[in-house]
Design an enzyme around this catalytic site. Sequence first.
Site, short mmCIF file in Angstrom:
data_model
loop_
_atom_site.label_atom_id
_atom_site.label_comp_id
_atom_site.label_asym_id
_atom_site.label_seq_id
_atom_site.Cartn_x
_atom_site.Cartn_y
_atom_site.Cartn_z
N PHE A 186 2.23 -6.36 12.92
CA PHE A 186 3.09 -5.48 13.33
C PHE A 186 4.39 -5.89 13.46
O PHE A 186 5.48 -5.37 14.06
CB PHE A 186 2.79 -5.46 14.89
CG PHE A 186 1.30 -5.09 15.15
CD1 PHE A 186 1.08 -3.72 15.12
CD2 PHE A 186 0.28 -5.73 15.08
CE1 PHE A 186 -0.18 -3.09 15.10
CE2 PHE A 186 -0.85 -5.52 15.43
CZ PHE A 186 -1.36 -3.98 15.35
N CYS A 202 7.62 1.51 5.53
CA CYS A 202 6.49 1.65 6.36
C CYS A 202 6.03 3.02 6.93
O CYS A 202 5.40 3.54 6.69
CB CYS A 202 6.10 0.63 7.28
SG CYS A 202 5.87 -1.00 6.69
N THR A 221 0.86 -1.13 0.05
CA THR A 221 0.02 0.11 0.15
C THR A 221 0.93 1.26 -0.09
O THR A 221 0.91 1.94 1.15
CB THR A 221 -0.86 -0.04 1.17
OG1 THR A 221 -0.14 -0.38 2.32
CG2 THR A 221 -2.06 -1.04 1.24
N LYS A 241 17.61 0.08 7.76
CA LYS A 241 17.93 -0.35 9.33
C LYS A 241 18.79 -1.77 9.22
O LYS A 241 18.67 -2.38 8.05
CB LYS A 241 16.64 -0.59 10.22
CG LYS A 241 15.85 -1.83 9.79
CD LYS A 241 14.80 -2.21 11.06
CE LYS A 241 13.90 -2.72 10.67
NZ LYS A 241 12.94 -3.15 11.74
N ARG A 258 14.05 0.98 0.63
CA ARG A 258 12.99 1.90 0.31
C ARG A 258 13.01 3.12 1.34
O ARG A 258 13.06 3.18 2.71
CB ARG A 258 11.60 1.00 0.67
CG ARG A 258 11.24 0.23 -0.57
CD ARG A 258 10.01 -0.48 -0.38
NE ARG A 258 10.04 -1.45 0.92
CZ ARG A 258 8.96 -2.30 1.36
NH1 ARG A 258 8.12 -2.19 0.49
NH2 ARG A 258 9.01 -3.21 2.16
N GLY A 268 19.50 10.11 15.60
CA GLY A 268 20.47 9.82 14.21
C GLY A 268 19.96 10.29 12.96
O GLY A 268 19.29 11.35 13.18
P1 NAD Z 1 6.28 -5.84 -0.79
O1 NAD Z 1 6.37 -4.55 -1.72
O2 NAD Z 1 7.59 -6.39 -0.13
O3 NAD Z 1 5.35 -6.80 -1.27
C1 NAD Z 1 4.14 -6.71 -1.98
C2 NAD Z 1 4.03 -7.90 -2.71
O4 NAD Z 1 2.67 -7.83 -3.44
C3 NAD Z 1 4.79 -7.82 -4.18
O5 NAD Z 1 5.69 -9.18 -4.10
C4 NAD Z 1 4.01 -7.83 -5.38
O6 NAD Z 1 4.25 -8.22 -6.46
C5 NAD Z 1 2.63 -8.48 -4.58
N1 NAD Z 1 1.53 -7.98 -5.42
C6 NAD Z 1 1.15 -6.62 -6.06
N2 NAD Z 1 -0.03 -6.81 -6.43
C7 NAD Z 1 -0.35 -8.01 -6.54
C8 NAD Z 1 -1.68 -8.86 -6.81
N3 NAD Z 1 -2.76 -8.15 -7.33
N4 NAD Z 1 -1.97 -10.13 -6.37
C9 NAD Z 1 -0.90 -10.55 -5.81
N5 NAD Z 1 0.49 -9.85 -5.37
C10 NAD Z 1 0.52 -8.76 -5.49
O7 NAD Z 1 5.53 -4.94 0.61
P2 NAD Z 1 5.51 -5.50 1.99
O8 NAD Z 1 6.56 -4.58 2.70
O9 NAD Z 1 5.58 -6.92 2.14
O10 NAD Z 1 4.22 -4.71 2.74
C11 NAD Z 1 2.89 -5.26 2.30
C12 NAD Z 1 1.92 -4.44 3.18
O11 NAD Z 1 2.26 -4.85 4.62
C13 NAD Z 1 2.17 -2.71 3.30
O12 NAD Z 1 0.65 -2.40 3.43
C14 NAD Z 1 2.74 -2.51 4.42
O13 NAD Z 1 2.52 -1.25 4.94
C15 NAD Z 1 2.41 -3.60 5.38
N6 NAD Z 1 3.66 -4.07 6.48
C16 NAD Z 1 4.74 -4.29 6.08
C17 NAD Z 1 5.36 -4.58 7.19
C18 NAD Z 1 7.20 -4.72 6.61
O14 NAD Z 1 7.88 -4.67 7.71
N7 NAD Z 1 7.44 -4.71 5.28
C19 NAD Z 1 5.12 -4.62 8.41
C20 NAD Z 1 3.82 -4.53 8.85
C21 NAD Z 1 2.94 -4.22 7.85
#
Ligand code: NAD
Length: 440
Positions: A153, A266, A86, A329, A336, A259
């Site tokens: 989380f 996120c 997102t 980190k 990102r 820092g």
């Molecule tokens: P990311 O970009 O690493 O992964 C997203 C994945 O979704 C990608 O592999 C992409 O190819 C896939 N995708 C896109 N459109 C799709 C579709 N229509 N069908 C199936 N797959 C599809 O993102 P992320 O870091 O894993 O974050 C995902 C969500 O989780 C975000 O909303 C983020 O805010 C939330 N989140 C992330 C973390 C974190 O530490 N990364 C922690 C908590 C919450």
Amino acid sequence: MRIAVFGTGYLGATHAACMAELGHEVLGVDIDESKLEKLSSGEVPFYEPGLSEVLTRNVESGRLRFTSSYSEAAEFAEAHFIAVGTPQRKGEYGADVSFVDAVVDTLVPRLNRSAVIFGKSTVPVGTATRLSELARSLALPGVEVEISWNPEFLREGFAVQDTLHPDRIVLGVGPQASDAVQYAKEIYASLLGDGVPFLVTDLATAELVKASANAFLATKISFINAIAEVCDAAGADVTVLADAIGYDERIGRKFLNAGVGFGGGCLPKDIRAFMARAGELGADEALTFLREVDAINMRRRIRMVEMAREACGGSLLGSRVAVLGAAFKPNSDDVRDSPALNVAGQIQLQGAAVTVFDPKAMENSRVLFPTLNYATSIEDACAGADVLLVLTEWSEFRRIDPASLASVVRRKVIIDGRNCLDVATWVDGGWKYRGMGRAR
Ligand code: NAD
């Protein structure tokens, strides 16, 4: 349970592997074929400590598979998790939820029996209710599709641990009778058995829990960074100050490391999306402080560039700058919105030759900033440097013996952008040390 996880990025791949680890049958679904190919062969497409073992074990056991087929997922699973990205909308503060919508649009018409969809992605409050209506309009006759929200989380770098041993499980459900609670109790049975708190809320509260948690963490970091600015002006030491206030249990020491500030996929986009959504709801005044939190955070990057310029005698033109750290980190390869790379890029634009080294994030950095120089080791990055910047607090960097770099650099000057080094070791080694918000 038979579970499908849509989106196999940092969140989804971890969730899929960990759900299989809990004993469920899991199908990971993504639109990125190359990612699916790697995951299917037991290879994690990013760096996350401990995930590779969990993935391999469960792929080999057959409990975890991957596909790009929504039809296969619709046929296979009874519980569906949304874990797609997102990101921030281009040129705006709000979140782009089109990937989340796409999952519901594509999945729901393919479901030929009732199912529960659990949202894990971080979304603006109100999304789950809107998706519930969308799902209702797309479902085949006689098929009940429930949308619930189960925010995530996990912290990158501790993702496996956080998924298998979360601080709490939050589940938002709609006003109608819910199957989601029962499904969640089954899916997370072993965690609940371990005593993990389980909070069932309405949809809006669950969405807001996640947004508020990230807003609080960002505020805590910007608070100490604002105090660091004052410490700099007053000649005080923010690290000692943080220790001293951190002993107060009401304050706590965590997230009080001054820092170059926060980054990653996120916190920055989540606080902006939160402000944008509050504005849409007519509550924008409530979150105007987050604008300041964001501004303080971005100022840290500018401050670091200024400190590097000062260290190079007032101009970066023609200087050599070594940057240790590129990931946002440690224990992650995620670049990102990384403060480290952002600073490296700004310094290069001011005419310096910048060489970057990171233990895990080199490949991702090259994609994002192809014009920076990349080294294969700490020593290589520091060769001929006028100043050395530590911008990600990897333990490898904390353990550096200053003597090992003394003959490599042109000038023994180090700026500790994470206040993570032992000052005495560097000063005793004959280096000019500067931290952020520290008297020296
Ligand atoms: P990311 O970009 O690493 O992964 C997203 C994945 O979704 C990608 O592999 C992409 O190819 C896939 N995708 C896109 N459109 C799709 C579709 N229509 N069908 C199936 N797959 C599809 O993102 P992320 O870091 O894993 O974050 C995902 C969500 O989780 C975000 O909303 C983020 O805010 C939330 N989140 C992330 C973390 C974190 O530490 N990364 C922690 C908590 C919450």
